[in-house]
Scaffold this motif. Structure first.
Motif, short mmCIF file in Angstrom:
data_model
loop_
_atom_site.label_atom_id
_atom_site.label_comp_id
_atom_site.label_asym_id
_atom_site.label_seq_id
_atom_site.Cartn_x
_atom_site.Cartn_y
_atom_site.Cartn_z
N SER A 1 44.44 33.16 -19.95
CA SER A 1 45.28 32.30 -20.79
C SER A 1 45.58 31.00 -20.07
CB SER A 1 46.59 33.02 -21.13
OG SER A 1 47.40 33.14 -19.97
N LEU A 2 45.95 30.00 -20.84
CA LEU A 2 46.18 28.67 -20.27
C LEU A 2 47.38 28.63 -19.34
CD1 LEU A 2 45.40 26.38 -23.33
CD2 LEU A 2 43.87 27.16 -21.51
N ASP A 3 48.35 29.52 -19.55
CA ASP A 3 49.52 29.53 -18.68
C ASP A 3 49.60 30.77 -17.81
OD1 ASP A 3 50.24 31.47 -20.51
OD2 ASP A 3 51.99 30.40 -21.30
N GLY A 4 48.54 31.58 -17.79
CA GLY A 4 48.50 32.75 -16.92
C GLY A 4 49.22 33.97 -17.44
N ARG A 5 49.68 33.92 -18.69
CA ARG A 5 50.41 35.05 -19.26
C ARG A 5 49.82 35.42 -20.62
NH1 ARG A 5 56.19 32.32 -17.61
NH2 ARG A 5 56.26 33.12 -15.45
N PRO A 6 49.86 36.70 -20.98
CA PRO A 6 49.22 37.13 -22.23
C PRO A 6 49.96 36.65 -23.46
CG PRO A 6 50.42 38.95 -21.24
CD PRO A 6 50.45 37.83 -20.23
N PHE A 7 49.25 36.70 -24.58
CA PHE A 7 49.79 36.37 -25.90
C PHE A 7 49.93 37.68 -26.68
CE2 PHE A 7 48.24 32.45 -24.32
CZ PHE A 7 49.04 31.47 -24.91
N PRO B 1 51.69 42.07 -10.37
CA PRO B 1 51.10 40.76 -10.69
C PRO B 1 51.78 39.57 -10.04
CG PRO B 1 52.49 41.50 -12.49
CD PRO B 1 52.49 42.62 -11.48
N PHE B 2 52.82 39.76 -9.23
CA PHE B 2 53.49 38.67 -8.52
C PHE B 2 54.12 37.64 -9.45
CE2 PHE B 2 49.60 39.59 -5.83
CZ PHE B 2 50.22 40.55 -5.06
N ASP B 3 54.49 38.05 -10.64
CA ASP B 3 55.08 37.16 -11.64
C ASP B 3 56.29 37.90 -12.23
OD1 ASP B 3 55.81 35.77 -13.97
OD2 ASP B 3 53.76 35.28 -14.50
N PRO B 4 57.50 37.33 -12.13
CA PRO B 4 58.68 38.03 -12.64
C PRO B 4 58.64 38.28 -14.14
CG PRO B 4 59.23 35.77 -12.00
CD PRO B 4 57.86 36.05 -11.48
N VAL B 5 57.89 37.46 -14.89
CA VAL B 5 57.76 37.69 -16.33
C VAL B 5 56.86 38.89 -16.61
CG1 VAL B 5 56.95 36.70 -18.50
CG2 VAL B 5 58.26 35.30 -16.90
N LEU B 6 55.80 39.03 -15.80
CA LEU B 6 54.86 40.13 -15.99
C LEU B 6 55.29 41.42 -15.31
CD1 LEU B 6 51.42 38.31 -15.51
CD2 LEU B 6 52.75 38.64 -17.60
N LEU C 1 57.49 35.79 0.07
CA LEU C 1 57.46 36.90 -0.88
C LEU C 1 58.67 37.82 -0.72
CD1 LEU C 1 53.65 37.76 -0.91
CD2 LEU C 1 54.99 36.63 -2.69
N ALA C 2 59.21 37.90 0.50
CA ALA C 2 60.42 38.72 0.70
C ALA C 2 61.59 38.15 -0.10
CB ALA C 2 60.76 38.79 2.18
N ALA C 3 61.63 36.84 -0.22
CA ALA C 3 62.69 36.20 -1.01
C ALA C 3 62.42 36.31 -2.50
CB ALA C 3 62.83 34.74 -0.59
N ALA C 4 61.16 36.17 -2.88
CA ALA C 4 60.81 36.14 -4.31
C ALA C 4 60.65 37.52 -4.91
CB ALA C 4 59.52 35.33 -4.51
N LEU C 5 60.06 38.46 -4.15
CA LEU C 5 59.73 39.80 -4.68
C LEU C 5 60.08 40.87 -3.65
CD1 LEU C 5 56.24 38.85 -6.15
CD2 LEU C 5 58.26 39.45 -7.51
N PRO C 6 61.39 41.06 -3.36
CA PRO C 6 61.77 42.03 -2.33
C PRO C 6 61.32 43.45 -2.63
CG PRO C 6 63.68 41.30 -3.61
CD PRO C 6 62.56 40.40 -3.97
#
Length: 381
Positions: free
Chosen positions: A321-327, A51-56, A103-108
């Protein structure tokens, strides 16, 4: 007859959560108003993707581990052993190169690499010439409804009672869940209720309308037959164009044209069928005109789409969701009332991992194990 847990919603979250609850020896009934996977859980692009999100990301990795175990069972889930790769196409080679660097820096872990137009043509000869790409090591194509169907089968084998065609809503008495009320008025007592009804979750858990962090975005996808489908998952690398109809209207007006809804070209193939997507629209559209638009625009990336036989046009509402992450987790106004919804386009990719968090929280009676960025009680803050 009372149950330990009533689950509302027969999508990827509801079916996987029901199976996990039953694994713990709980009596579980799953209520689904229409059919299993009737919404986005059965009408998605058909790919498990980072999902390209470190939280997800942890939810994705946990989901993939669970899918691999599920694929080892006789549940009809044929999961590719390794990712086929994702090509993010861009007509601007410099922009594609910059995307790969970012993306190499953010998600190697995704091993981003830049492909010039010649390399893209070598990797996928059926694509139109002239596109560069950022290639990512992700993407496990599966038929769109396969994941939900496999989890539903596992849940039933574990003793979950599936009540398909039976709408339900939580019943709260004295600040605590008492059970669920069926569409016909019958009340089924339950110790806890987990609502996993996608975009229809907010009105089910809060009739006052005060909890509205999830909205509907409507997606149209087109399933087609292709003689030579791309092996990779392919996607237009212009994600900022998604879900911005006002900007689309301004751009069309400036060009002197009738405004058309924006869309993001994306495509995945599994089991002989290719799914073309998609739109992120604020209101329910007529699907056939949108399908023609997707095919016309898609042919600019994959010329064979211009003559490809259409198998099916599909429409669904995504829970955005309003912030792109589930509840996920318990809601503060009713003891025993839990929620897991709001995954947007990442439902099948992160659903089982999300369900596992929801189940753990429900069993423990505490949201302590849920990251703050995913907790159900973070809205309103």
């Amino acid at each position: 007859m009372s149950v330990d847990v009533a689950v509302i919603g027969g999508g990827i979250i509801g079916t996987s959560a029901a199976a996990m609850l039953a694994e713990r020896g709980l009596r579980v009934t799953l209520f689904e108003a229409t059919s299993m996977g009737a919404g986005a859980s059965g009408r998605n692009l058909g790919v498990l993707q980072h999902p390209f999100d470190p939280v997800l990301a942890p939810l994705y990795h946990d989901s993939m581990d669970r899918y691999r175990r599920l694929a080892g069972e006789d549940g009809g889930l044929d999961l590719p052993a390794s990712p086929v790769g994702l090509l993010m196409l861009n007509a601007d080679a410099d922009a594609a190169r910059a995307q790969a660097t970012r993306l190499a820096a953010a998600l190697p872990e995704l091993q981003p690499s830049f492909l010039d137009p010649d390399a893209v043509a070598l990797a996928e000869p059926s694509l139109a010439r002239g596109f560069a790409a950022c290639r990512l090591e992700t993407g496990h194509p599966i038929p769109p409804a396969a994941a939900t169907a496999a989890w539903a089968l596992r849940a039933e084998r574990l003793g979950v009672d599936p009540r398909v065609g039976e709408g339900a809503e939580p019943v709260v008495e004295g600040g605590r869940v008492a059970g669920v009320r069926l569409s016909g008025g019958e009340i089924i007592p339950a110790g806890s209720v987990l609502v996993a009804a996608g975009p229809w979750t907010p009105p089910l858990v809060d009739a006052t309308g005060g909890w509205q962090p999830i909205v509907r975005t409507w997606g149209v996808t087109v399933q087609v037959e292709l003689d030579a489908a791309p092996r990779h998952v392919v996607e237009q690398d212009e994600v900022d164009a998604v879900n911005r109809p006002a900007r689309a209207a301004e751009r069309a007006a400036a060009a002197g044209e009738e405004a058309e809804p924006e869309s993001l070209f994306s495509m995945a193939s599994a089991a002989g069928v290719t799914t073309l997507g998609s739109t992120f629209l604020p209101a329910e559209p007529e699907p056939e005109p949108i399908a023609r638009l997707l095919l016309r625009r898609g042919a600019g990336y994959l010329p064979a789409l211009a003559a490809a036989p259409v198998v099916e046009v599909r429409l669904c509402a995504r829970p955005q969701s309003l912030d792109g992450r589930p509840f996920i987790g318990p809601l503060p106004w009713a003891e025993g009332l839990h929620v897991c919804a709001g995954h947007g386009p990442w439902g099948i990719s992160t659903g089982p991992g999300s369900a596992a968090l929801a189940v753990e929280s429900l069993v423990a009676g505490s949201a302590a194990g849920i990251p703050g960025a995913l907790r159900a009680d973070r809205f309103p803050d």
